[in-house]
Write an enzyme that holds these catalytic residues in place. Structure first.
Site, PDB file in Angstrom:
ATOM      1  N   HIS A  12       0.870  -1.203   0.000  1.00 26.51           N
ATOM      2  CA  HIS A  12       0.000   0.000   0.000  1.00 26.51           C
ATOM      3  C   HIS A  12       0.893   1.236   0.000  1.00 26.51           C
ATOM      4  CE1 HIS A  12      -3.857   2.120   1.415  1.00 26.51           C
ATOM      5  NE2 HIS A  12      -2.949   3.070   1.223  1.00 26.51           N
ATOM      6  N   HIS A  42       1.587   5.367  -1.624  1.00 26.34           N
ATOM      7  CA  HIS A  42       1.216   6.560  -2.391  1.00 26.34           C
ATOM      8  C   HIS A  42       2.491   7.155  -2.981  1.00 26.34           C
ATOM      9  CE1 HIS A  42      -2.906   6.668  -0.805  1.00 26.34           C
ATOM     10  NE2 HIS A  42      -2.349   6.164   0.285  1.00 26.34           N
ATOM     11  N   LEU A  43       2.563   7.194  -4.295  1.00 26.51           N
ATOM     12  CA  LEU A  43       3.745   7.745  -4.957  1.00 26.51           C
ATOM     13  C   LEU A  43       3.503   9.130  -5.547  1.00 26.51           C
ATOM     14  CD1 LEU A  43       5.196   4.632  -6.855  1.00 26.51           C
ATOM     15  CD2 LEU A  43       6.218   5.855  -4.913  1.00 26.51           C
ATOM     16  N   ARG A  44       2.225   9.550  -5.622  1.00 25.21           N
ATOM     17  CA  ARG A  44       1.889  10.849  -6.224  1.00 25.21           C
ATOM     18  C   ARG A  44       2.383  10.913  -7.677  1.00 25.21           C
ATOM     19  NH1 ARG A  44      -1.215  10.813  -1.821  1.00 25.21           N
ATOM     20  NH2 ARG A  44      -0.322  11.806   0.003  1.00 25.21           N
ATOM     21  N   ASN A  93      -5.122   7.395  -5.897  1.00 29.04           N
ATOM     22  CA  ASN A  93      -5.806   8.662  -5.562  1.00 29.04           C
ATOM     23  C   ASN A  93      -5.029   9.882  -6.039  1.00 29.04           C
ATOM     24  OD1 ASN A  93      -3.857   8.143  -3.543  1.00 29.04           O
ATOM     25  ND2 ASN A  93      -4.996   9.239  -1.963  1.00 29.04           N
ATOM     26  N   LYS A 102      -9.386  -0.247  -5.626  1.00 30.03           N
ATOM     27  CA  LYS A 102      -9.426   0.383  -4.310  1.00 30.03           C
ATOM     28  C   LYS A 102     -10.772   1.045  -4.083  1.00 30.03           C
ATOM     29  CE  LYS A 102      -7.772   2.129  -0.467  1.00 30.03           C
ATOM     30  NZ  LYS A 102      -6.688   3.093  -0.232  1.00 30.03           N
ATOM     31  N   HIS A 124     -10.450   1.082   1.918  1.00 21.93           N
ATOM     32  CA  HIS A 124     -10.221   2.068   2.977  1.00 21.93           C
ATOM     33  C   HIS A 124     -11.431   1.909   3.893  1.00 21.93           C
ATOM     34  CE1 HIS A 124      -8.701   5.957   4.650  1.00 21.93           C
ATOM     35  NE2 HIS A 124      -9.879   5.845   5.225  1.00 21.93           N
ATOM     36  N   HIS A 148      -4.362  -0.735   5.668  1.00 17.77           N
ATOM     37  CA  HIS A 148      -3.920   0.034   6.843  1.00 17.77           C
ATOM     38  C   HIS A 148      -4.845  -0.172   8.046  1.00 17.77           C
ATOM     39  CE1 HIS A 148      -6.856   2.729   5.108  1.00 17.77           C
ATOM     40  NE2 HIS A 148      -6.040   3.202   4.191  1.00 17.77           N
ATOM     41  N   ASP A 165       1.540   2.578   3.494  1.00 13.62           N
ATOM     42  CA  ASP A 165       0.692   3.769   3.363  1.00 13.62           C
ATOM     43  C   ASP A 165       1.532   5.038   3.423  1.00 13.62           C
ATOM     44  OD1 ASP A 165      -1.608   5.160   2.842  1.00 13.62           O
ATOM     45  OD2 ASP A 165      -2.380   5.102   4.882  1.00 13.62           O
ATOM     46  N   HIS A 216       3.106  14.541   2.017  1.00 14.24           N
ATOM     47  CA  HIS A 216       2.460  15.849   1.879  1.00 14.24           C
ATOM     48  C   HIS A 216       3.505  16.895   2.211  1.00 14.24           C
ATOM     49  CE1 HIS A 216      -1.768  14.563   1.504  1.00 14.24           C
ATOM     50  NE2 HIS A 216      -1.463  13.602   2.358  1.00 14.24           N
ATOM     51  N   ALA A 270      -3.851  14.613   5.822  1.00 11.44           N
ATOM     52  CA  ALA A 270      -3.612  13.330   6.492  1.00 11.44           C
ATOM     53  C   ALA A 270      -2.553  12.556   5.723  1.00 11.44           C
ATOM     54  CB  ALA A 270      -4.908  12.521   6.528  1.00 11.44           C
TER      55      ALA A 270
HETATM   56  O1  DOR Z   1      -3.258   9.258   5.858  1.00  6.52           O
HETATM   57  C1  DOR Z   1      -3.645   9.010   4.727  1.00  6.52           C
HETATM   58  N1  DOR Z   1      -3.087   9.580   3.634  1.00  6.52           N
HETATM   59  N2  DOR Z   1      -4.642   8.141   4.565  1.00  6.52           N
HETATM   60  C2  DOR Z   1      -5.203   7.929   3.368  1.00  6.52           C
HETATM   61  O2  DOR Z   1      -6.126   7.155   3.307  1.00  6.52           O
HETATM   62  C3  DOR Z   1      -4.745   8.663   2.178  1.00  6.52           C
HETATM   63  C4  DOR Z   1      -3.373   9.120   2.330  1.00  6.52           C
HETATM   64  C5  DOR Z   1      -2.985  10.140   1.286  1.00  6.52           C
HETATM   65  O3  DOR Z   1      -3.196   9.891   0.097  1.00  6.52           O
HETATM   66  O4  DOR Z   1      -2.464  11.187   1.658  1.00  6.52           O
HETATM   67 ZN    ZN Z   2      -3.339   5.051   1.671  1.00 12.75          ZN
END
Ligand code: DOR
Ligand code: ZN
Length: 341
Positions: free
Chosen positions: A10, A12-14, A38, A96, A133, A171, A244, A248, A260
């Protein structure tokens, strides 16, 4: 010790400059990852998944061997045929489910899971995993109870409606989730992050308000963390690592309405090793990090290895990206184990 290279189930690479800044951290430890969809806009079509995979491969440091597996972002209106065709062609490995407005970039998520029953039926038929999620979004449910409510109100009925659908509780953050999975059917698994294994919800308020410990699902009680550690170190094949890691920019977290997400890619693997060592469970570390996730998804484990040593080090506080700095999980602290690729 050496283990097969981990699989991050799981991640997130953006995109763009952020992707280029964060990908090397994961690729230096992991052989592959399940990459979350996402983005803005989200990955909802086979064409967008193919293009995103190409951008990830292009952003890899020279010589890195890293295999990204993608996910489809389910929306109310997504076409079941597109989802299954993408799975069968290898464009994505799973889909997802973001309940609408549950978390970052979930505005296009599913407003009522019954709306996607035809998609879930097609996925069950194809043997494709649904990654959830698992949080309800109703405002009358306390934020600390949202995962447990999801298991009872949404997931249990969904599993009944779709008796062969394979589901990963992503997660997992509660004892309720650990019990649900460990006592549940073979077709239900869970991923656990390093930060939910490391911190309980006190971390959010340690000496003051701590935006860099804020993620979703939010950190829970100590008894929940203990249940997650017990599940992770149990050697159970349906429990595996999913960081996860969710970068940010610092100024988007240290603000009135902070984002988050915990960016853990540089430290998640050594942190998990340190935790398993402290629990006398190093013999189960490779299963959790590197074997159970790939096995669930029908992938071969990596045939390369990663070294892990009990040598203390202090991770950097942050990484710099073209858009600004991103804080690193446990950055500036001392970690008892390091990865030595
Ligand atoms: O903390 C989180 N950040 N939870 C998520 O479900 C998404 C993720 C994000 O993409 O920043
Ligand atoms: Zn996530």
């Amino acid at each position: 010790m050496r283990i097969r290279r981990p699989f991050d189930a799981h991640l997130h690479l953006r995109d763009g400059g952020m992707l280029r800044a964060v990908l090397p951290s994961t690729a230096s430890h992991c052989a592959g990852a399940l990459v979350m969809p996402n983005l803005v806009p989200p990955v909802t079509t086979r064409a967008s998944a193919q293009a995103y995979r190409a951008r990830i491969l292009e952003a890899l440091p020279p010589g890195a061997s890293f295999e990204p597996q993608l996910t489809a972002y389910l929306t109310d209106g997504i076409d079941p045929d597109e989802v299954v065709a993408g799975f069968e062609a290898g464009d994505w490995l799973a889909a997802k489910l973001y309940p609408a407005h549950a978390t970052t970039n979930s505005a296009h998520g599913v407003t009522d899971v019954r709306r996607i029953d035809p998609v879930l039926a097609a996925m069950a038929e194809a043997g494709m995993t649904l990654c959830v999620h698992g949080e309800v979004t109703r405002p009358d449910v306390d934020i600390f109870d949202r995962e447990a409510a999801f298991l009872d109100e949404i997931l249990a009925p969904m599993l009944q409606r779709h008796p062969t659908l394979r589901v990963v509780v992503e997660h997992a953050t509660t004892k309720a989730a650990a019990d649900f999975v460990l006592q549940g059917e073979e077709r239900v698994a869970m991923s656990i992050t390093a930060h939910h294994l490391w911190w309980n919800r006190n971390a959010l308020f340690q000496g003051g308000l701590r935006p860099h410990a804020y993620c979703l699902p939010v950190l829970k009680r100590e008894r929940d963390r203990e249940a997650l550690v017990a599940a992770a170190t149990s050697g159970h094949p349906r429990v595996f690592f999913g960081s996860d890691s969710a970068p940010h920019l610092v100024h988007r977290k240290e603000t009135d309405c902070g984002c988050a997400g915990v960016f853990s890619a540089p430290t998640a693997v050594p942190a998990v090793a340190a935790l398993f060592a402290a629990h006398g469970a190093l013999d189960r570390l490779e299963g959790f990090l590197s074997l159970h996730g790939p096995a669930w998804y029908g992938l071969a484990p990596s045939d390369e290895t990663l070294g892990l040593d009990a040598v203390p080090w202090s991770p950097d506080v942050q990484i710099d990206t073209v858009e600004g700095p991103v804080r690193i999980f446990l950055g500036g602290d001392e970690l008892a184990w390091r990865a030595a690729p």
